[in-house]
Design an enzyme around this catalytic site. Structure first.
Site, PDB file in Angstrom:
ATOM      1  N   CYS A  51       0.730  -1.189   0.101  1.00 53.14           N
ATOM      2  CA  CYS A  51      -0.108  -0.015  -0.068  1.00 53.14           C
ATOM      3  C   CYS A  51       0.934   1.189   0.061  1.00 53.14           C
ATOM      4  CB  CYS A  51      -0.923  -0.008   0.970  1.00 53.14           C
ATOM      5  SG  CYS A  51      -0.231   0.193   2.753  1.00 53.14           S
ATOM      6  N   HIS A  72      -2.397   1.571   6.787  1.00 56.51           N
ATOM      7  CA  HIS A  72      -2.949   1.418   5.607  1.00 56.51           C
ATOM      8  C   HIS A  72      -2.969   2.547   4.850  1.00 56.51           C
ATOM      9  CE1 HIS A  72      -4.327  -0.749   1.910  1.00 56.51           C
ATOM     10  NE2 HIS A  72      -5.108  -0.084   2.027  1.00 56.51           N
ATOM     11  N   HIS A 108      -5.716   1.575  -4.468  1.00 56.55           N
ATOM     12  CA  HIS A 108      -4.857   1.087  -3.354  1.00 56.55           C
ATOM     13  C   HIS A 108      -4.268  -0.416  -3.765  1.00 56.55           C
ATOM     14  CE1 HIS A 108      -7.988  -1.020  -0.563  1.00 56.55           C
ATOM     15  NE2 HIS A 108      -8.091  -1.245  -1.818  1.00 56.55           N
TER      16      HIS A 108
END
Length: 384
Positions: A298, A346, A358
């Site tokens: 990510c 994240h 993402h």
């Protein structure tokens, strides 16, 4: 002799230096059902991706699911989903810790190399200074062991005496300067050696952190995969449907709050470049620790996207949250980074219309999904 041993030790530890190019990861959630995204036009100002929001009927699952159906004595598919999500979240947090340790190790390695070069240069400088001091001593010996001042006082030539006074003063100043420079260089050499040793200890500590984080990452991913592998085919389909339902409900609630009514800002020029890079990676697999070009995690995706836009940002989602300027959600624009979960483990890039791009988690590919499918910690802007 002790200084030589310290300097040699500093050089030796550089020769021993080999920082592993290890890898990292971070987690996310699946795309909500009923939400489709057209291929974003990163060059268009404003929204970088368009989303067709689901109608009221889309709230119903695509296939009937019994959330409390028993599974292998674990209680229910819903509990299995929660357990798998928890494992991936833990792996995501460990990934960020691993990424940070890797980044710090690389920095300390570079510092050690720089210090070792300084040690070598310092040794060479000390050798030159000592040679100069030796030359002065040899000159004094050739003059009968008398210093220049004494030789002038014994001279019966007044003109020679007067001409030599200035040279004597200059020689004395040069000698003092030589000794002072030699002392400073020796002190610098000792400091370089101490600093190299300190950085070496930090490097080793970060390697231990990396190893522990890597072990935790692999254990959590393996445990999640094991849970999924124990499901029957129909149970696995039910689990995936539960995941989609959960993500969809979260996105619907976020949109239902009216948040998009205030989010209508255009992307900056650099933001459009970052969005263009990130969306071009759609379909590439998630691999923890990866920074492209074939796969990403990510924060690897977001950091590389902004690097492509000419703006370097921290490598990890936690450092992106810590170091980049925070902005209100209502002021969000395409290119901004949305940080998720309480531990900032994240990150996704906002592309417009309530959507992010993402890299979700192992087994998934870079994709578009609703920005509200995960718990939002906050938003940061790399080009503030």
């Amino acid at each position: 002799m002790n200084r030589r041993r310290c300097a040699a030790a500093a050089i030796a530890l550089v020769c021993a230096l080999s920082v592993s190019a290890l890898q990292v990861q971070a987690m996310a959630a699946p795309a909500p059902p009923g939400v489709t995204a057209s291929s974003p036009d990163p060059t268009a100002p404003g929204m970088a991706a368009s989303v067709t929001r689901p109608g009221p009927d889309a709230m119903a699952p695509a296939a009937p699911v019994t959330p409390n159906a028993p599974y292998a004595g674990r209680g229910s598919l819903e509990k299995v989903r929660e357990e798998i999500d928890s494992l991936y979240l833990q792996a995501g947090a460990a990934t960020d810790a691993y990424n940070l340790a890797e980044e710090q190790s690389a920095k300390q390695s570079a510092e050690i190399v720089g210090l070792a070069k300084a040690v070598v240069a310092g040794q060479a400088k000390i050798a030159d200074l000592r040679n100069m001091a030796g030359a002065q001593a040899r000159e004094q010996y050739r003059n009968g062991g008398l210093p220049p001042g004494a030789q002038l006082l014994l001279s019966d030539n007044p003109q020679l005496f007067l001409d030599g006074v200035n040279r004597v003063q200059q020689s004395q100043q040069a000698t003092k300067g030589l000794l002072a420079e030699l002392t400073r260089t020796q002190e610098d050499l000792e400091r370089y050696t101490r600093d190299a040793g300190t950085n070496w200890k930090k490097l080793e500590a970060n390697r231990v952190k990396q190893a522990a984080a890597k072990k935790k990452i692999n254990e959590r991913i393996a445990a999640a995969k094991k849970l999924e592998s124990q499901l029957a085919k129909d149970e696995l389909a039910g689990l995936h449907q539960l995941e989609e339902d959960f993500a969809y409900r979260a996105q619907a609630a976020w949109l239902g709050s009216g948040v998009l009514k205030e989010i209508n800002r255009d992307a900056s020029a650099s933001g459009r470049k970052a969005v263009s890079f990130a969306t071009a990676q759609i379909g590439k697999p998630y691999v923890w620790g990866a920074e492209g070009p074939r796969s990403y995690d990510c924060s690897g995706l977001t950091s590389q996207a902004w690097a492509a836009a000419g703006i370097p940002i921290p490598r990890t989602s936690q450092e992106q949250w810590r170091q980049l300027p925070h902005i209100a959600i209502k002021d969000m624009r395409p290119g901004d980074l949305i940080i998720y979960h309480g531990d900032a483990s994240h990150v996704g890039m906002y592309v417009g219309d309530g959507v992010i791009v993402h890299a979700p988690r192992p087994g998934r590919n870079v994709t578009l999904t609703g920005a509200g499918t995960m718990r939002i910690l906050g938003v940061v802007r790399p080009d503030s």
